[in-house]
Write a protein that holds these residues in place. Structure first.
Motif: not given
Length: 208
Positions: A12, A113, A161
């Motif tokens: 990510y 994120i 996520a």
């Protein structure tokens, strides 16, 4: 997620952060190079010191942040630290105003994120349109405003996520290779040149 993909690392990263950081770094390098090549005397040293100080910082806050989720552990690479969390040590993950993971006595932000308030408001509007007004703000394992998927199924990227990371934690927490305590490593490869360049820049400005 299939069992096959569960064995590979999930990565990510913030696309916008990487793009912005690359452009900013290119601008700093261009300006510093111009000062070094075209400048005279003290200007060249100031440009060089600024380059050494700023490039590591730009890299640290834009290109370095990443989250790697594998079968055995979660590795969070933030600007100045890398946190390695075996799945058994993960107590909860959530996306409030920032993405966070809880392990042991610590709470660690996941810079890679980013939480978009615009996406969250959009999901909340769609949820209310579908008749769902439930919002839960509590609990380490909860997602800020969970259930923001509405009738359309829209869900903020940060929440997606977090859902994936939570699913991996629940799936592999009992695995033999996922046991252990959290560990933290400082990014000296970023800190040392940034501090050295900053000290040199301040010294040159002070002497000037």
């Amino acid at each position: 997620m299939s069992e096959q993909t569960g064995y590979a690392d999930h990565t990510y990263r913030s696309t916008m952060g990487m793009v912005g950081g690359t452009l900013l770094m290119a601008l700093v390098v261009l300006l510093a190079a111009d000062g070094i090549v075209s400048g005279e005397g003290r200007t060249r040293w100031l440009s060089l010191a600024a380059l050494v100080a700023l490039v590591p910082l730009i890299f640290a806050f834009s290109l370095r942040p990443a989250v790697y989720a594998g079968r055995e552990r979660l590795r969070v690479r933030n600007p100045f630290r890398t946190i390695t969390l075996p799945w058994a040590s993960v107590e909860g993950v959530r996306a409030a105003y920032s993405a966070e993971v809880f392990a042991g006595d610590g709470k660690y932000q996941m810079w890679a994120i980013p939480v978009s308030l615009r996406q969250r408001k959009k999901a909340l509007r769609q949820d209310r349109g579908g008749g769902n007004s439930s919002v839960n703000l509590s609990g380490h394992g909860s997602v800020f405003a969970p259930g923001l998927s509405g009738g359309s199924g829209y869900r903020p990227q940060a929440d997606q996520a977090i859902d994936e990371i939570r699913a991996l934690a629940e799936r592999h927490a009992s695995d033999e290779g996922a046991q252990g305590a959290p560990s933290v490593r400082w990014a000296y490869e970023v800190l040392v040149p940034a501090v050295a360049g900053g000290a040199a820049l301040l010294l040159l400005l002070f002497l000037g």
